[in-house]
Write a protein that holds these residues in place. Sequence first.
Motif, PDB file in Angstrom:
ATOM      1  N   VAL A 151     -15.697   1.312 -10.385  1.00  0.00           N
ATOM      2  CA  VAL A 151     -15.130   2.579  -9.473  1.00  0.00           C
ATOM      3  C   VAL A 151     -14.060   3.202 -10.358  1.00  0.00           C
ATOM      4  N   GLN A 152     -14.311   4.329 -10.910  1.00  0.00           N
ATOM      5  CA  GLN A 152     -13.608   5.036 -11.633  1.00  0.00           C
ATOM      6  C   GLN A 152     -12.362   5.941 -10.951  1.00  0.00           C
ATOM      7  N   ASN A 153     -11.165   5.925 -11.592  1.00  0.00           N
ATOM      8  CA  ASN A 153     -10.009   6.756 -10.905  1.00  0.00           C
ATOM      9  C   ASN A 153      -9.515   6.212  -9.560  1.00  0.00           C
ATOM     10  N   CYS A 154      -9.526   4.747  -9.695  1.00  0.00           N
ATOM     11  CA  CYS A 154      -9.351   3.961  -8.469  1.00  0.00           C
ATOM     12  C   CYS A 154      -8.248   3.235  -8.877  1.00  0.00           C
ATOM     13  N   GLU A 155      -6.902   3.256  -8.693  1.00  0.00           N
ATOM     14  CA  GLU A 155      -5.787   2.582  -9.253  1.00  0.00           C
ATOM     15  C   GLU A 155      -5.428   1.438  -8.345  1.00  0.00           C
ATOM     16  N   VAL A 156      -5.128   0.223  -9.102  1.00  0.00           N
ATOM     17  CA  VAL A 156      -4.864  -0.924  -8.274  1.00  0.00           C
ATOM     18  C   VAL A 156      -3.195  -0.769  -7.970  1.00  0.00           C
ATOM     19  N   GLN A 157      -3.034  -0.889  -6.590  1.00  0.00           N
ATOM     20  CA  GLN A 157      -1.491  -0.698  -6.343  1.00  0.00           C
ATOM     21  C   GLN A 157      -0.927  -1.924  -5.895  1.00  0.00           C
ATOM     22  N   GLY A 158      -1.503  -2.865  -5.749  1.00  0.00           N
ATOM     23  CA  GLY A 158      -0.936  -4.155  -5.292  1.00  0.00           C
ATOM     24  C   GLY A 158      -2.121  -5.078  -5.216  1.00  0.00           C
ATOM     25  N   PHE A 159      -1.674  -6.392  -4.518  1.00  0.00           N
ATOM     26  CA  PHE A 159      -2.538  -7.572  -4.378  1.00  0.00           C
ATOM     27  C   PHE A 159      -2.431  -8.013  -2.870  1.00  0.00           C
ATOM     28  N   LEU A 160      -3.544  -8.514  -2.224  1.00  0.00           N
ATOM     29  CA  LEU A 160      -3.541  -8.942  -0.874  1.00  0.00           C
ATOM     30  C   LEU A 160      -3.232 -10.590  -1.093  1.00  0.00           C
ATOM     31  N   ILE A 161      -2.317 -11.075  -0.751  1.00  0.00           N
ATOM     32  CA  ILE A 161      -1.992 -12.504  -0.842  1.00  0.00           C
ATOM     33  C   ILE A 161      -1.877 -13.089   0.726  1.00  0.00           C
TER      34      ILE A 161
END
Length: 227
Positions: free
Chosen positions: A96-106
């Motif tokens: 998936v392009q142009n899909c920034e990772v902004q955080g993680f689910l913990i």
Amino acid sequence: FNYNAMVSQRGVINLFHSDGQRDTYARRGNAALLEGADAELLSPEQLKEMAPFLNFKHARFPIFGGLLQRRGGTARHDAVAWGYARAASVAGVDIVQNCEVQGFLIEGGRCVGVETAQGPVRAGAIGLAVAGHSSVLAAKAGFELPVRSYALQAMVSEPIKPCLDTILLYPGTGTYVNQSDKGELVIGGGLDRMPSYAQRGNPPVQETIISGLLEMFPSFGQLKLLR
């Protein structure tokens, strides 16, 4: 992989500038031969045949010879990346392009997914494969990696007729150069000394790399840089 992206060249040559460096490269070549790789110590006369435009007469760092690995070469990095992408797609991987990772689910002390610009994505296992930005994403997940990122600058000249079919590394200045299949000279040097995530060049590094190139090949002094 698209093997058509490989550049046809006559190997990689590490130049040396003293008798001591010759001994060092002779040991390196012997170590390569013992591991099954090819290596060949070149005299100045052999170098002149392979790279006649090298500066042999008035060099600040006299050329005593070079260590050649004939099977060495380079590949266009963008073509390698797209080769991986095509193979991954064939294997069923969604890219998936142009899909920034902004955080993680913990949850319960365990990472179960990522927050992205297009919404959450959950998975049984999460991996980081983001090169110099690994420490940035790790910080978003709440831990620190013992990694520092440094910029590595390179540049290309305007295209010229084929004149260099080897990759040359010049230890005296830390500069390397090869000619691309489009005719451009690809020029680079060592790492910037300050940790940085910058993705643009700066004049001091450009000056260092270009001066190293002109020490190797004074005849390239009239070329223009493309990018």
